[in-house]
Design an enzyme around this catalytic site. Structure first.
Site, PDB file in Angstrom:
ATOM      1  N   SER A  18       1.253  -1.291  -0.182  1.00  0.00           N
ATOM      2  CA  SER A  18      -0.247   0.075  -0.005  1.00  0.00           C
ATOM      3  C   SER A  18       1.117   0.904   0.401  1.00  0.00           C
ATOM      4  CB  SER A  18      -0.826   0.045   1.523  1.00  0.00           C
ATOM      5  OG  SER A  18      -1.612   1.410   1.627  1.00  0.00           O
ATOM      6  N   TYR A  46      -2.851  -1.378  10.495  1.00  0.00           N
ATOM      7  CA  TYR A  46      -2.615  -1.684   8.558  1.00  0.00           C
ATOM      8  C   TYR A  46      -1.234  -0.639   8.662  1.00  0.00           C
ATOM      9  CZ  TYR A  46      -3.848  -1.245   3.741  1.00  0.00           C
ATOM     10  OH  TYR A  46      -4.107  -1.327   2.486  1.00  0.00           O
TER      11      TYR A  46
HETATM   12  P1  NAD Z   1     -10.883  -6.375  -0.694  1.00  0.00           P
HETATM   13  O1  NAD Z   1     -12.030  -5.729   0.899  1.00  0.00           O
HETATM   14  O2  NAD Z   1     -12.399  -5.868  -1.822  1.00  0.00           O
HETATM   15  O3  NAD Z   1     -10.027  -7.539  -0.166  1.00  0.00           O
HETATM   16  C1  NAD Z   1      -9.204  -7.626   0.650  1.00  0.00           C
HETATM   17  C2  NAD Z   1      -9.763  -9.521   0.015  1.00  0.00           C
HETATM   18  O4  NAD Z   1      -9.576 -10.267   1.034  1.00  0.00           O
HETATM   19  C3  NAD Z   1     -11.455  -9.705   0.463  1.00  0.00           C
HETATM   20  O5  NAD Z   1     -11.382 -10.446  -0.857  1.00  0.00           O
HETATM   21  C4  NAD Z   1     -11.512 -10.634   1.736  1.00  0.00           C
HETATM   22  O6  NAD Z   1     -12.117 -11.974   1.163  1.00  0.00           O
HETATM   23  C5  NAD Z   1      -9.585 -11.684   1.339  1.00  0.00           C
HETATM   24  N1  NAD Z   1      -9.051 -11.567   2.900  1.00  0.00           N
HETATM   25  C6  NAD Z   1      -8.959 -11.177   4.420  1.00  0.00           C
HETATM   26  N2  NAD Z   1      -9.117 -12.279   5.087  1.00  0.00           N
HETATM   27  C7  NAD Z   1      -8.483 -12.877   4.188  1.00  0.00           C
HETATM   28  C8  NAD Z   1      -8.172 -14.139   4.774  1.00  0.00           C
HETATM   29  N3  NAD Z   1      -7.767 -15.011   6.593  1.00  0.00           N
HETATM   30  N4  NAD Z   1      -7.209 -15.440   4.105  1.00  0.00           N
HETATM   31  C9  NAD Z   1      -7.803 -15.034   2.938  1.00  0.00           C
HETATM   32  N5  NAD Z   1      -8.092 -13.645   2.293  1.00  0.00           N
HETATM   33  C10 NAD Z   1      -9.084 -12.715   2.950  1.00  0.00           C
HETATM   34  O7  NAD Z   1     -10.452  -5.022  -0.596  1.00  0.00           O
HETATM   35  P2  NAD Z   1      -8.803  -4.579  -1.391  1.00  0.00           P
HETATM   36  O8  NAD Z   1      -9.490  -2.870  -1.833  1.00  0.00           O
HETATM   37  O9  NAD Z   1      -9.652  -5.488  -2.618  1.00  0.00           O
HETATM   38  O10 NAD Z   1      -8.136  -4.992  -0.804  1.00  0.00           O
HETATM   39  C11 NAD Z   1      -6.960  -6.154  -1.271  1.00  0.00           C
HETATM   40  C12 NAD Z   1      -5.354  -5.610  -1.105  1.00  0.00           C
HETATM   41  O11 NAD Z   1      -5.263  -4.376  -1.201  1.00  0.00           O
HETATM   42  C13 NAD Z   1      -5.426  -5.455   0.416  1.00  0.00           C
HETATM   43  O12 NAD Z   1      -4.018  -6.540   1.228  1.00  0.00           O
HETATM   44  C14 NAD Z   1      -5.094  -4.324   0.590  1.00  0.00           C
HETATM   45  O13 NAD Z   1      -4.908  -3.792   1.673  1.00  0.00           O
HETATM   46  C15 NAD Z   1      -4.325  -3.467  -0.788  1.00  0.00           C
HETATM   47  N6  NAD Z   1      -4.756  -1.947  -0.615  1.00  0.00           N
HETATM   48  C16 NAD Z   1      -6.366  -1.920  -1.403  1.00  0.00           C
HETATM   49  C17 NAD Z   1      -5.767  -0.572  -1.648  1.00  0.00           C
HETATM   50  C18 NAD Z   1      -7.278   0.252  -1.441  1.00  0.00           C
HETATM   51  O14 NAD Z   1      -7.722   1.453  -2.646  1.00  0.00           O
HETATM   52  N7  NAD Z   1      -8.145  -0.080  -2.662  1.00  0.00           N
HETATM   53  C19 NAD Z   1      -4.781   0.748  -1.082  1.00  0.00           C
HETATM   54  C20 NAD Z   1      -3.925  -0.176  -1.192  1.00  0.00           C
HETATM   55  C21 NAD Z   1      -3.551  -1.251  -0.544  1.00  0.00           C
END
Ligand code: NAD
Length: 268
Positions: free
Chosen positions: A153, A166
């Site tokens: 991130s 986080y």
């Molecule tokens: P999201 O909530 O759609 O996706 C997260 C996924 O992780 C979900 O599908 C959830 O079911 C899964 N998950 C949670 N706990 C789990 C576990 N114990 N085992 C397996 N799967 C698990 O959100 P996202 O934005 O798609 O996030 C995906 C990644 O991207 C994360 O690591 C998040 O920190 C990172 N991220 C997202 C953003 C953003 O702006 N959306 C920015 C920076 C980083």
């Protein structure tokens, strides 16, 4: 279409929604057979709809339930997938979540929960993937014995008040990624991170769900648009393909310039 990941097996963790689903789709369209991982039975239907969408577009995917924070489940997932497909070539270490709280009110449970999924989960999956990459070596499908993309991130470098668990998890991912990239580069294993900025997914829905929230968010993004999961998925394909063969231990920021100190856009 150029199938840069043809015949390669990719596990994408947390792929039933958001960025993980976007990565699963793009990797599949680049020719990989994709394991769409999801954590709990309740997420199965969403994982299956990602699998169905991929199949409808000519790709190959399968869903697999595994909580990445649980050592035995991760080991079972790798063992089952290797048993079924012969190996694993690519790991997209994507699963992650937030449990936000002001620091003095953050419970140990909130702290541990975020660290256990976002950091320990990436450790457990990377460890099993690397064991398989070392066992197999370079197999002619890629110049590398294996590739890992860690979903970090912008908060691996930008402090984030109210989100200490986080930010600590993503800072941890950064140095875990660099350390294992250094350790295994001599074995032709490549490990990099993607650091997304604000990508429209369920995790940050409240940041862009109204015009007022969106306008606030755009102040932080020099490119003046919220990212889409495809922006990250395409970067994951590049980092997983031989096009990035000399890239190792790097974080690729996919953030529309969020890390460019946007507060200085207007002379500071
Ligand atoms: P999201 O909530 O759609 O996706 C997260 C996924 O992780 C979900 O599908 C959830 O079911 C899964 N998950 C949670 N706990 C789990 C576990 N114990 N085992 C397996 N799967 C698990 O959100 P996202 O934005 O798609 O996030 C995906 C990644 O991207 C994360 O690591 C998040 O920190 C990172 N991220 C997202 C953003 C953003 O702006 N959306 C920015 C920076 C980083």
């Amino acid at each position: 279409m150029d199938k840069k990941l043809k015949n390669q097996i990719a596990i994408v963790t947390g792929a039933s929604s958001g960025i993980g689903a976007g990565c699963a789709r793009e990797l599949a369209y680049a020719g990989a057979t994709v394991v769409v991982n999801y954590p709990v039975p309740g997420a199965k239907a969403m994982a299956e709809s990602v699998v169905d969408e991929i199949a409808a577009n000519g790709g190959s995917a399968v869903s697999y339930k595994c909580d990445v924070s649980k050592e035995e489940e991760v080991q079972q997932m790798f063992s089952d997938i290797i048993g079924q497909y012969g190996t694993v070539d690519i790991l997209i270490n994507n699963a992650g979540l937030q449990k936000d709280a002001p620091f003095t009110e953050m419970t140990l449970e909130q702290w541990n929960y975020v660290l256990s999924v976002n950091l320990t989960g990436q450790f457990l999956c990377a460890r099993e993937a690397i064991k398989e990459f070392l066992r197999r070596g370079v197999n002619g499908k890629s110049k590398s014995a294996g590739k890992i993309v860690c979903m970090s991130s912008v908060h691996e470098v930008i402090p984030w008040a109210g989100h200490a668990n986080y930010a600590a998890s993503k800072g941890g991912v950064m140095l875990m990624m660099k350390t294992i990239a250094q350790e295994f580069a001599p074995k032709k294993i490549r490990i990099n991170s993607i650091a997304p900025g604000a990508i429209a997914t369920p995790i940050n829905h409240s940041a862009w769900d109204t015009q007022a929230h969106l306008q606030e968010l755009l102040k932080l993004i020099p490119q003046k648009r919220v990212g889409q999961v495809e922006d990250v998925g395409k970067a994951a394909v590049w980092l997983s393909s031989d096009d990035s063969d000399y890239v190792n231990g790097t974080t690729l920021f996919v953030d529309g310039g969020m890390t460019l100190y946007p507060g200085f856009e207007d002379n500071g």
